[in-house]
Design a protein around this motif. Structure first.
Motif, short mmCIF file in Angstrom:
data_model
loop_
_atom_site.label_atom_id
_atom_site.label_comp_id
_atom_site.label_asym_id
_atom_site.label_seq_id
_atom_site.Cartn_x
_atom_site.Cartn_y
_atom_site.Cartn_z
N THR A 106 -0.18 -0.30 -8.37
CA THR A 106 -1.09 0.78 -8.78
C THR A 106 -0.35 2.04 -9.17
O THR A 106 -0.97 3.05 -9.50
CB THR A 106 -2.07 1.11 -7.63
OG1 THR A 106 -1.32 1.60 -6.51
CG2 THR A 106 -2.86 -0.12 -7.22
N CYS A 107 0.99 1.99 -9.13
CA CYS A 107 1.80 3.20 -9.32
C CYS A 107 2.72 3.09 -10.53
O CYS A 107 3.03 1.99 -10.99
CB CYS A 107 2.69 3.44 -8.11
SG CYS A 107 1.83 3.78 -6.58
N ASN A 117 2.32 9.92 -8.98
CA ASN A 117 1.80 8.97 -8.00
C ASN A 117 1.16 9.69 -6.81
O ASN A 117 0.10 9.28 -6.31
CB ASN A 117 2.91 8.05 -7.50
CG ASN A 117 3.38 7.07 -8.56
OD1 ASN A 117 2.65 6.79 -9.51
ND2 ASN A 117 4.59 6.57 -8.42
N ASN A 125 -2.17 11.06 -7.98
CA ASN A 125 -3.16 9.99 -8.08
C ASN A 125 -3.61 9.52 -6.70
O ASN A 125 -4.78 9.17 -6.50
CB ASN A 125 -2.58 8.80 -8.85
CG ASN A 125 -2.41 9.11 -10.33
OD1 ASN A 125 -2.98 10.07 -10.83
ND2 ASN A 125 -1.61 8.31 -11.01
N SER A 126 -2.68 9.54 -5.75
CA SER A 126 -3.02 9.13 -4.39
C SER A 126 -4.03 10.08 -3.78
O SER A 126 -4.98 9.65 -3.10
CB SER A 126 -1.75 9.08 -3.53
OG SER A 126 -2.05 8.70 -2.20
N LEU A 171 -5.20 5.60 -3.96
CA LEU A 171 -4.28 4.51 -4.28
C LEU A 171 -2.84 4.96 -4.02
O LEU A 171 -2.57 6.10 -3.68
CB LEU A 171 -4.45 4.09 -5.74
CG LEU A 171 -5.85 3.57 -6.12
CD1 LEU A 171 -5.91 3.26 -7.60
CD2 LEU A 171 -6.22 2.33 -5.31
N CYS A 172 -1.91 4.04 -4.19
CA CYS A 172 -0.48 4.31 -4.01
C CYS A 172 -0.12 4.65 -2.57
O CYS A 172 0.90 5.27 -2.31
CB CYS A 172 0.02 5.44 -4.92
SG CYS A 172 -0.06 5.02 -6.67
N LYS A 173 -0.94 4.27 -1.61
CA LYS A 173 -0.64 4.60 -0.21
C LYS A 173 0.56 3.83 0.32
O LYS A 173 1.11 4.19 1.36
CB LYS A 173 -1.87 4.32 0.66
CG LYS A 173 -3.02 5.28 0.40
CD LYS A 173 -4.20 4.98 1.31
CE LYS A 173 -5.33 5.98 1.08
NZ LYS A 173 -6.50 5.69 1.93
#
Length: 241
Positions: free
Chosen positions: A19-20, A51, A54-55, A60-62
């Motif tokens: 997702t990144c 990233n 976006n997180s 996402l990108c956790k």
């Protein structure tokens, strides 16, 4: 008569998840005789910040390795010559990457589970990456077929508990490297930085290439490949009692 020059290729690894944007890229230029001609450890601060943004916005990108991203941002601010990463822009990475491809006449790119790395580079670079027209080869597929489809490896996984929650055999580069190097490496863990991981994956590649078995380079569903091998050979799972 002079010896024929060995073909050079790239072995590459990226950090990030699906997702990144990849934010740490390591690669080497090498040949199949163990010679390394170039090492690159690239960090992309823009991708780190993007990233993280976006997180915050999407959740996402956790799964990003936060230690690595903190190291990258610290290196970005560090002006010393001994920085661990080469922090550059995405455009500068593209120029460096394509320059190495031209300089060493690269035709092939290798990675462990190459579909992941290939997808990451496509997200990062877009259509121009595909225009490089590199032959993409999967180290994982090759080593599974050349070295791991045998009772010895399955027994090794059984003995050490290298199984998934569903009971499938594990085959990550970390596990395969432990198997390759022997008992002294039972506690080995990947660093999860691009260049460090590339170097162990290169060792795995060289080991696979030394096998006399047919080389398989296209991506595979490895757990199904192991499952099929077990069914066809009638392998009985090793039990410690």
């Amino acid at each position: 008569m002079r010896g024929r020059k060995k073909e050079k290729f790239i072995v590459l690894d990226v950090e990030g998840n699906s997702t990144c944007l990849p934010y740490n890229i390591g690669y080497i230029v090498a040949d199949n005789a163990g010679n390394i001609y170039q090492k690159r450890s690239i960090a992309l601060p823009y991708a780190v910040w993007q990233n993280l943004l976006n997180s915050l916005e999407t959740g996402l990108c956790k799964e990003m390795h936060l230690k690595n991203t903190k190291d990258i941002l610290c290196d970005y601010e560090n002006t010393a010559k001994n920085r661990k990463y080469k922090c550059i822009s995405i455009e500068a990475f593209w120029i460096l990457f394509t320059s190495d491809i031209q300089k060493y006449n690269i035709k092939k790119l290798y990675a462990y589970n190459v579909a992941f790395d290939n997808s990451a580079l496509t997200r990062l670079l877009g259509a121009r990456y595909e225009m490089l027209d590199l032959e993409i080869r999967d180290i994982m597929a090759c080593v599974v077929h050349a070295r791991l489809l045998n009772p010895k490896y399955l027994e090794y996984c059984d003995r050490h508990g290298y199984l998934t929650e569903k009971g499938n055999y594990r085959y990550s580069a970390e596990i395969v490297y432990r198997y390759l190097k022997g008992d002294k490496f039972d506690n080995f863990e990947e660093e999860h930085t691009g260049l460090a991981d590339v170097l162990i994956e290169y060792e795995i590649l060289l080991w696979a290439l030394k096998s006399n078995k047919k080389q398989v380079w296209s991506c595979i569903c490895a757990w199904k490949t192991f499952q099929k091998f077990v069914e066809e050979t009638g392998y009985q799972r090793w039990l410690p009692f």
